[in-house]
Design a protein around this motif. Structure first.
Motif, PDB file in Angstrom:
ATOM      1  N   ARG A  39       0.833  -1.213   0.000  1.00 35.11           N
ATOM      2  CA  ARG A  39       0.000   0.000   0.000  1.00 35.11           C
ATOM      3  C   ARG A  39       0.865   1.260   0.000  1.00 35.11           C
ATOM      4  O   ARG A  39       0.505   2.279  -0.615  1.00 35.11           O
ATOM      5  N   CYS A  40       1.996   1.200   0.678  1.00 32.59           N
ATOM      6  CA  CYS A  40       2.905   2.345   0.697  1.00 32.59           C
ATOM      7  C   CYS A  40       3.454   2.618  -0.698  1.00 32.59           C
ATOM      8  O   CYS A  40       3.590   3.782  -1.110  1.00 32.59           O
ATOM      9  N   ASN A 410      -7.082   3.316  11.422  1.00 34.56           N
ATOM     10  CA  ASN A 410      -8.309   3.607  10.685  1.00 34.56           C
ATOM     11  C   ASN A 410      -7.941   3.953   9.244  1.00 34.56           C
ATOM     12  O   ASN A 410      -8.124   5.078   8.792  1.00 34.56           O
ATOM     13  N   PRO A 411      -7.403   2.980   8.506  1.00 37.18           N
ATOM     14  CA  PRO A 411      -6.834   3.270   7.190  1.00 37.18           C
ATOM     15  C   PRO A 411      -7.882   3.586   6.129  1.00 37.18           C
ATOM     16  O   PRO A 411      -9.056   3.230   6.263  1.00 37.18           O
ATOM     17  N   LEU A 412      -7.414   4.264   5.082  1.00 37.15           N
ATOM     18  CA  LEU A 412      -8.275   4.457   3.924  1.00 37.15           C
ATOM     19  C   LEU A 412      -8.633   3.090   3.359  1.00 37.15           C
ATOM     20  O   LEU A 412      -7.818   2.171   3.370  1.00 37.15           O
ATOM     21  N   SER A 413      -9.838   2.952   2.868  1.00 36.85           N
ATOM     22  CA  SER A 413     -10.253   1.689   2.258  1.00 36.85           C
ATOM     23  C   SER A 413      -9.463   1.469   0.974  1.00 36.85           C
ATOM     24  O   SER A 413      -8.817   2.381   0.444  1.00 36.85           O
ATOM     25  N   GLU A 414      -9.523   0.242   0.472  1.00 38.31           N
ATOM     26  CA  GLU A 414      -8.862  -0.048  -0.801  1.00 38.31           C
ATOM     27  C   GLU A 414      -9.412   0.840  -1.913  1.00 38.31           C
ATOM     28  O   GLU A 414      -8.671   1.316  -2.776  1.00 38.31           O
ATOM     29  N   VAL A 441       1.363  -2.120  -9.379  1.00 32.91           N
ATOM     30  CA  VAL A 441       1.990  -1.785  -8.101  1.00 32.91           C
ATOM     31  C   VAL A 441       1.200  -2.375  -6.940  1.00 32.91           C
ATOM     32  O   VAL A 441       1.781  -2.793  -5.928  1.00 32.91           O
ATOM     33  N   ASN A 442      -0.104  -2.448  -7.079  1.00 42.53           N
ATOM     34  CA  ASN A 442      -0.939  -2.993  -6.011  1.00 42.53           C
ATOM     35  C   ASN A 442      -0.686  -4.484  -5.795  1.00 42.53           C
ATOM     36  O   ASN A 442      -1.010  -5.025  -4.730  1.00 42.53           O
ATOM     37  N   ASP A 443      -0.100  -5.138  -6.776  1.00 41.14           N
ATOM     38  CA  ASP A 443       0.284  -6.544  -6.649  1.00 41.14           C
ATOM     39  C   ASP A 443       1.790  -6.665  -6.848  1.00 41.14           C
ATOM     40  O   ASP A 443       2.275  -7.494  -7.614  1.00 41.14           O
ATOM     41  N   LEU A 444       2.534  -5.832  -6.144  1.00 42.61           N
ATOM     42  CA  LEU A 444       3.975  -5.770  -6.348  1.00 42.61           C
ATOM     43  C   LEU A 444       4.641  -7.109  -6.058  1.00 42.61           C
ATOM     44  O   LEU A 444       5.620  -7.485  -6.699  1.00 42.61           O
ATOM     45  N   ARG A 445       4.115  -7.857  -5.101  1.00 36.80           N
ATOM     46  CA  ARG A 445       4.726  -9.144  -4.749  1.00 36.80           C
ATOM     47  C   ARG A 445       4.708 -10.127  -5.917  1.00 36.80           C
ATOM     48  O   ARG A 445       5.496 -11.075  -5.946  1.00 36.80           O
TER      49      ARG A 445
END
Length: 454
Positions: A39-40, A410-414, A441-445
């Motif tokens: 997320r970062c 309290n993170p921002l939602s996806e 990038v959201n699936d960087l792994r």
């Protein structure tokens, strides 16, 4: 890294960092830490693209070309050009912090990801690193930053240092060392080389030099790692020994070495995490912006009926927000008065609120002149607790909030994170490219080579 790993004493922080970083693997990183790191990357790549096409980011890219640093293995985001790993780390780091829209963390008293993502992508592209290697490097850098912040926080920041830059230099060095696969000895040298590089004055908040601090940290960390890789040496412990980093940069209070945890046994990234910014301005303004916006909506208030606005926040907010009457967008980002006035006079506080041509908006200025800002000595120095009181012709309304939106707890939602990414990326790319980049990038792994993303 296993909790059974034997760590060195905090008497030699550089050695403990080196042991941790050189032995950390993707499989040793907790799964929830991997997702936080992913997320970062999403958030930081997005804000870097937005920052690349204007202000400090654009100027840094132009200056780099003028020095002949164009061309190389690493992408300059949003510019369609490449540079050396060192040059790309500097430009991307500066662009990433250029709009002050990048994430923050209490663990570092500043902005962690902008000093980690830029060097990680630059070195990662240069060496053909996988997404998993990039995520591992990011976590190594994040843990390093929090580890070194612990004994000197908040005194280091209160003394006038911009922790994003000073502490970020070590995080960037650790991330780069991880990607270069340095052994323990050379990683220790990289960290100790980095100890001679930190800089960044809070006095320059509200100017292009503030985002340059992040680029400088990224560049310095990458430089330190490459030097160490080629055999460059430094003192055994330039961090804790006499006249080292902690003694010189720590501030007036004695450092609290007991606050330093055992790296790999305790994960700062899952404890502190990051706060993803909802507004493109200093994080100390965010609680007040939210409080003011809610008061306006809950009581159906009209900006024209506002008689006075009183804002009470922490001393940390007072130190960071020293522009009562800003005349540029950059200064507006570090003005409690302007930010609160924007929240009251406008429907939302977005990127456009801090464009230079919008700072003198008559509706906002009419409210800004009625905003007073003071600090509360009973509130902890770095607290985000803020009280906003709006007095109108019909009465007074007050609200106190302790935390901004988008915190670690309290993170921002996806969906909200994706929306922010696309809003930022669209400033540099077309929508198809923005959406494609978000998915990657959201699936960087799952990425085999980070170069493929760009």
């Amino acid at each position: 890294m296993s909790s059974e790993t034997t760590h060195r004493s905090h008497e030699a922080p550089a050695a403990e960092i080196a042991s941790f970083v050189s032995n950390l693997t993707y499989d040793g990183v907790p799964a929830d830490a991997v997702r936080i790191a992913e997320r970062c990357f999403v958030d930081t790549v997005g804000v870097t693209l937005a920052g690349a096409v204007e202000g400090a980011g654009e100027t840094a890219a132009t200056a780099m070309r003028a020095t002949g640093e164009d061309g190389g293995p690493a992408s300059v985001l949003g510019r369609g050009t490449t540079a050396s790993a060192v040059g790309a780390a500097f430009v991307n780091g500066t662009a990433g912090h250029g709009l002050d829209f990048d994430d923050v963390s209490d663990g570092v008293n500043g902005h962690p990801s902008v000093t980690l993502v830029a060097p990680t992508l630059a070195v990662g592209e240069a060496v053909g690193a996988s997404g998993r290697a990039a995520l591992t490097a990011f976590v190594a850098g994040f843990e390093t930053e929090c580890y070194l912040t612990a004994p000197i926080s908040p005194d280091h920041y209160a003394a006038g240092w911009h922790a994003t830059s000073t502490i970020g230099t070590f995080g960037a060095a650790a991330a780069a060392a991880s990607l270069l696969d340095l052994d323990e000895e050379r990683t220790a040298h990289a960290i100790n080389i980095a100890a001679s590089m930190p800089a960044g004055l809070k006095r320059n908040f509200g100017t292009m030099t503030k985002p340059m601090h992040a680029g400088q940290a990224a560049r310095s960390g990458v430089t330190a790692a490459y030097l160490a890789a080629d055999g460059f040496t430094a003192d055994y412990d330039a961090i804790r020994d006499s006249k080292g980093f902690i003694e010189l940069y720590g501030g007036t209070d004695d450092p609290d070495f007991d606050a330093m945890h055992s790296l790999g046994d305790h994960w700062a990234i899952t404890e502190y995490g990051v706060g993803v910014k909802k507004y493109p301005c200093c994080y100390f303004t965010h609680t007040g912006i939210t409080a003011a916006s809610r008061l306006m909506g809950e009581h159906d208030l009209d900006a024209e009926d506002v008689v006075a606005v009183d804002v009470l926040a922490s001393r940390g907010a007072g130190d960071a927000l020293h522009n009562d009457d800003p005349d540029t967008g950059l200064k507006g980002k570090f003005s409690m008065q302007y930010s609160i006035a924007s929240a009251i006079a406008r429907d939302r506080v977005g990127l456009a609120a801090f464009d230079d041509e919008n700072v003198d908006d008559p509706a906002v200025q009419a409210v800004r002149e009625k905003v007073s800002f003071d600090t509360d000595p009973t509130v902890p120095y770095g607290s985000y607790t803020t009280t906003v009181t709006i007095e109108t012709v019909d009465g007074s309304h007050s609200k106190t909030l302790d935390e901004p939106e988008g915190t670690h707890d309290n993170p921002l939602s996806e969906a909200e994170l994706r929306e922010k990414f696309l809003m930022c990326a669209d400033r540099a790319l077309d929508r198809y490219e923005s959406e494609r980049l978000y998915e990657a990038v959201n699936d960087l792994r799952g990425c085999g080579d980070v170069s493929d993303i760009f």
